[in-house]
Scaffold this motif. Structure first.
Motif, PDB file in Angstrom:
ATOM      1  N   LYS A 196      36.963  25.560  40.794  1.00  0.00           N
ATOM      2  CA  LYS A 196      35.687  25.925  40.075  1.00  0.00           C
ATOM      3  C   LYS A 196      35.681  26.469  38.685  1.00  0.00           C
ATOM      4  N   GLU A 197      36.848  25.838  37.908  1.00  0.00           N
ATOM      5  CA  GLU A 197      36.884  26.460  36.545  1.00  0.00           C
ATOM      6  C   GLU A 197      35.972  26.393  35.562  1.00  0.00           C
ATOM      7  N   ASP A 198      35.035  25.359  35.985  1.00  0.00           N
ATOM      8  CA  ASP A 198      33.733  25.040  35.121  1.00  0.00           C
ATOM      9  C   ASP A 198      32.756  26.137  35.347  1.00  0.00           C
ATOM     10  N   LYS A 199      32.722  27.035  36.113  1.00  0.00           N
ATOM     11  CA  LYS A 199      31.826  27.954  36.453  1.00  0.00           C
ATOM     12  C   LYS A 199      32.104  29.240  35.658  1.00  0.00           C
ATOM     13  N   PHE A 200      33.282  29.115  34.701  1.00  0.00           N
ATOM     14  CA  PHE A 200      33.779  30.518  34.139  1.00  0.00           C
ATOM     15  C   PHE A 200      32.558  31.210  33.340  1.00  0.00           C
ATOM     16  N   GLU A 201      31.896  30.259  32.561  1.00  0.00           N
ATOM     17  CA  GLU A 201      30.727  30.963  31.761  1.00  0.00           C
ATOM     18  C   GLU A 201      29.738  31.825  32.582  1.00  0.00           C
ATOM     19  N   GLU A 202      29.468  30.853  33.693  1.00  0.00           N
ATOM     20  CA  GLU A 202      28.426  31.514  34.627  1.00  0.00           C
ATOM     21  C   GLU A 202      28.992  32.837  35.258  1.00  0.00           C
ATOM     22  N   VAL A 203      30.102  32.849  35.413  1.00  0.00           N
ATOM     23  CA  VAL A 203      30.508  33.971  36.153  1.00  0.00           C
ATOM     24  C   VAL A 203      30.488  35.219  35.062  1.00  0.00           C
ATOM     25  N   LEU A 204      31.081  34.848  33.817  1.00  0.00           N
ATOM     26  CA  LEU A 204      30.963  35.813  32.865  1.00  0.00           C
ATOM     27  C   LEU A 204      29.583  36.603  32.690  1.00  0.00           C
ATOM     28  N   LYS A 205      28.492  35.487  32.743  1.00  0.00           N
ATOM     29  CA  LYS A 205      27.260  36.093  32.883  1.00  0.00           C
ATOM     30  C   LYS A 205      26.522  36.894  33.961  1.00  0.00           C
ATOM     31  N   GLU A 206      27.252  36.504  35.122  1.00  0.00           N
ATOM     32  CA  GLU A 206      27.012  37.320  36.218  1.00  0.00           C
ATOM     33  C   GLU A 206      27.645  38.628  36.364  1.00  0.00           C
ATOM     34  N   ILE A 207      28.610  38.764  35.587  1.00  0.00           N
ATOM     35  CA  ILE A 207      29.471  40.115  35.707  1.00  0.00           C
ATOM     36  C   ILE A 207      28.586  41.344  35.499  1.00  0.00           C
ATOM     37  N   PRO A 208      27.776  41.290  34.131  1.00  0.00           N
ATOM     38  CA  PRO A 208      26.828  42.371  33.824  1.00  0.00           C
ATOM     39  C   PRO A 208      25.665  42.659  34.819  1.00  0.00           C
ATOM     40  N   ARG A 209      25.224  41.630  35.477  1.00  0.00           N
ATOM     41  CA  ARG A 209      24.304  41.693  36.477  1.00  0.00           C
ATOM     42  C   ARG A 209      24.703  42.403  37.722  1.00  0.00           C
ATOM     43  N   VAL A 210      25.986  42.167  38.060  1.00  0.00           N
ATOM     44  CA  VAL A 210      26.296  42.695  39.404  1.00  0.00           C
ATOM     45  C   VAL A 210      26.607  44.252  38.981  1.00  0.00           C
ATOM     46  N   ARG A 211      27.287  44.395  37.789  1.00  0.00           N
ATOM     47  CA  ARG A 211      27.618  45.779  37.363  1.00  0.00           C
ATOM     48  C   ARG A 211      26.345  46.642  37.496  1.00  0.00           C
ATOM     49  N   GLU A 212      25.314  45.820  36.737  1.00  0.00           N
ATOM     50  CA  GLU A 212      24.121  46.839  36.880  1.00  0.00           C
ATOM     51  C   GLU A 212      23.389  47.232  38.490  1.00  0.00           C
ATOM     52  N   ASP A 213      23.527  46.083  39.313  1.00  0.00           N
ATOM     53  CA  ASP A 213      23.061  46.222  40.791  1.00  0.00           C
ATOM     54  C   ASP A 213      24.016  47.438  41.381  1.00  0.00           C
ATOM     55  N   PHE A 214      25.376  47.492  40.923  1.00  0.00           N
ATOM     56  CA  PHE A 214      26.240  48.193  41.424  1.00  0.00           C
ATOM     57  C   PHE A 214      26.123  50.005  40.744  1.00  0.00           C
ATOM     58  N   GLY A 215      25.225  50.223  40.072  1.00  0.00           N
ATOM     59  CA  GLY A 215      25.401  51.411  39.337  1.00  0.00           C
ATOM     60  C   GLY A 215      25.780  51.538  38.004  1.00  0.00           C
ATOM     61  N   TYR A 216      26.213  50.472  37.353  1.00  0.00           N
ATOM     62  CA  TYR A 216      26.970  50.704  36.130  1.00  0.00           C
ATOM     63  C   TYR A 216      28.129  51.497  36.062  1.00  0.00           C
ATOM     64  N   PRO A 217      28.880  50.943  37.248  1.00  0.00           N
ATOM     65  CA  PRO A 217      30.601  51.475  37.020  1.00  0.00           C
ATOM     66  C   PRO A 217      31.298  51.021  35.776  1.00  0.00           C
ATOM     67  N   PRO A 218      32.129  52.066  35.151  1.00  0.00           N
ATOM     68  CA  PRO A 218      33.024  51.664  34.331  1.00  0.00           C
ATOM     69  C   PRO A 218      33.962  50.352  34.894  1.00  0.00           C
ATOM     70  N   LEU A 219      34.451  49.546  34.201  1.00  0.00           N
ATOM     71  CA  LEU A 219      35.271  48.553  34.691  1.00  0.00           C
ATOM     72  C   LEU A 219      36.713  48.864  34.513  1.00  0.00           C
ATOM     73  N   VAL A 220      37.557  49.406  35.346  1.00  0.00           N
ATOM     74  CA  VAL A 220      38.724  49.749  35.582  1.00  0.00           C
ATOM     75  C   VAL A 220      39.126  49.817  36.954  1.00  0.00           C
ATOM     76  N   THR A 221      40.569  49.558  37.411  1.00  0.00           N
ATOM     77  CA  THR A 221      40.766  49.493  38.587  1.00  0.00           C
ATOM     78  C   THR A 221      40.488  50.727  39.590  1.00  0.00           C
ATOM     79  N   PRO A 222      39.776  50.537  40.582  1.00  0.00           N
ATOM     80  CA  PRO A 222      39.596  49.218  41.174  1.00  0.00           C
ATOM     81  C   PRO A 222      38.274  48.739  41.054  1.00  0.00           C
ATOM     82  N   THR A 223      37.160  49.092  40.150  1.00  0.00           N
ATOM     83  CA  THR A 223      35.860  48.863  40.083  1.00  0.00           C
ATOM     84  C   THR A 223      35.977  47.566  39.311  1.00  0.00           C
ATOM     85  N   SER A 224      36.698  47.131  38.433  1.00  0.00           N
ATOM     86  CA  SER A 224      36.758  45.887  37.578  1.00  0.00           C
ATOM     87  C   SER A 224      36.914  44.776  38.678  1.00  0.00           C
TER      88      SER A 224
END
Length: 465
Positions: free
Chosen positions: A316-344
């Motif tokens: 599903k490599e063609d979905k890369f851009e979509e995933v990049l846009k989804e990351i900030p949305r998931v991060r917002e849903d999860f309470g804005y954790p800093p992205l570092v091991t293991p939260t990233s």
């Protein structure tokens, strides 16, 4: 303004960032006595992913590595990275394991422990800080830098003050994703210097291309120490290179006092190693470039390569851009954790699942459930009731310090691994990585029998008179 001090990362974060922590102890040891003469503030030499990699990929005892480095570095302080209640693993451990790990790290040669928590939840730092103070180690408590609507210079300064009150001997601003830009760094360091009395150290990665400029502005704002890597193992996803910074500051009031000719000797040692890693394809030229996606999506470089490989596995490599846009949305849903091991890893994997399933949170990883439930600690902002319900249903969230729910574990681990114990530290190795440790212990025992067997053969041979 006193001279700027330098922490050299080549023995830990530089090779962790560039070649997945594959440098062996034998590759490090010949140059350490020379590095010891440079006058570095410290050598970051242990912790982070080095422990796991030693065992898993190199069949080395990480404790033995630390003792050998300590033996070769007679004068320079040794520093390690410690994930708070996660120690060097990926889950929370009981307080007795954390305390014993700190004790043994210092006993085997560590001077400075940089302690961080992925959520900046200070409750997850308490035990490690207390243990380090008890063992007379230097506590470098960490502010994980990130960008979000709920993070600000004020919030980071407030956190730094809290860490100083908890007993921090110095504060590290840890910019794991290379998101800190030069003028923001200036303002952040200036504000922090005004608020705390302890020294401030800045750690960043070159991923987004701004790191050396960020250091320069932070130095002008009064930062005390910066992390750099000797040039053959710098740039890309690693740290800014040591020598250009030393040359830049030479003759100014910030002069590091380090000798470029002596540093060149260190660089000459690592240059052929770098060529070796490129030839073996461990060092991928891709990680050496500037990745502007880092600033656009606030995603650490290592996380980007993980996403690519996860999508490749699913075709599903063609979905890369979509995933990049989804990351900030998931991060917002999860309470804005800093992205570092293991939260990233947790946020990235969940974004991939959301995109592949074609429906958000139709598939949820067990780590996402644990994060939302509160098993990793308190997120920067509370997770909404709607998201919580969707992910953990009617399960009760954890509101206390997560480790309060974990019973002491050391005795149980000792019992489980008794037949393999050769040194006190083995119980800690097993506590963190049970399967990997067991395999390593079996390998170690087989090696020992092989050597002992050869010795017996030698003794039984008839010697000519």
């Amino acid at each position: 303004m006193a001279k700027v001090k330098i922490t050299e990362t080549v023995l830990r974060d530089a090779h962790q960032s560039l070649i997945a922590t594959r440098m062996t102890t034998d590759e490090m040891l010949p140059i350490i006595s020379e590095m010891d003469k440079i006058g570095y503030h410290s050598l970051e030499a242990w912790g982070g992913a080095t422990f796991d990699s030693c065992l898993r990929f190199l069949n080395e005892d990480p404790w033995e590595r630390l003792r050998k480095i300590r033996n070769a570095a007679k004068k320079t302080k040794l520093q390690m990275l410690f994930r708070g209640q996660n120690i060097l693993g990926y889950k929370h451990y009981a307080d007795d394991v954390v305390e014993y790990f700190v004790q043994k790290s210092i006993a085997n040669g560590i001077d400075i422990i940089r302690i961080f928590d992925a959520l900046n939840d200070v409750r997850n730092l308490q035990t490690a800080i207390r243990a380090c103070k008890k063992e007379k180690g230097h506590v470098q408590a960490t502010v994980c830098y990130t960008i979000s609507p709920v993070h600000s210079i004020d919030s980071f300064v407030k956190l730094a003050k809290q860490l100083q009150d908890m007993g921090a001997d110095s504060i590290c601003i840890k910019d794991m994703a290379g998101l800190l830009t030069p003028y923001v760094a200036y303002d952040l360091v200036k504000a922090m210097k005004a608020a705390v009395k302890v020294p401030i150290q800045l750690h960043t990665h070159y991923t987004s291309g701004v790191a050396s400029m960020t250091y320069l502005k932070a130095i002008e704002a009064g930062v005390d120490i910066v992390d750099t890597a000797i040039s053959p193992m710098a740039l890309g996803t690693s740290q800014p290179p040591t020598e250009p910074l030393v040359a830049t500051l030479k003759g100014t009031k910030y002069d590091t006092g380090l000798d470029l000719a002596a540093l060149n000797k260190i660089a000459e040692y690592f240059r052929p190693l770098r060529e070796k890693y490129i030839a073996s394809e461990l060092l991928d030229p891709k990680v050496m470039g500037v990745d502007i996606n880092t600033l656009l999506y606030q995603v650490p470089g290592g996380m980007l390569s993980n996403l690519v490989s996860q999508l490749k596995q699913q075709n599903k490599e063609d979905k890369f851009e979509e995933v990049l846009k989804e990351i900030p949305r998931v991060r917002e849903d999860f309470g804005y954790p800093p992205l570092v091991t293991p939260t990233s890893q947790i946020v990235g994997t969940q974004a991939v699942l959301n995109v592949i399933a074609g429906e958000r949170y139709k598939m949820v990883s067990k780590e996402s459930k644990a994060l939302v439930k509160g098993e990793y600690g308190k997120t920067p902002v509370p997770i909404s009731e709607k998201i919580r319900k969707k992910i953990i249903g009617d399960e009760k969230p954890i509101t206390c310090r997560p480790a309060d729910l974990i019973k002491p574990e050391l005795d149980k681990y000792r019992e489980e691994i008794r037949e393999f114990l050769e040194q006190d530290e083995d119980v800690l190795t097993y506590a963190l990585f049970p399967q990997v440790a067991k395999k390593f212990f079996e390998f170690r025992r087989a090696q020992k029998y092989k050597i002992d067997g050869d010795m017996v053969d030698m003794e039984n041979k008839v010697h000519p008179v």
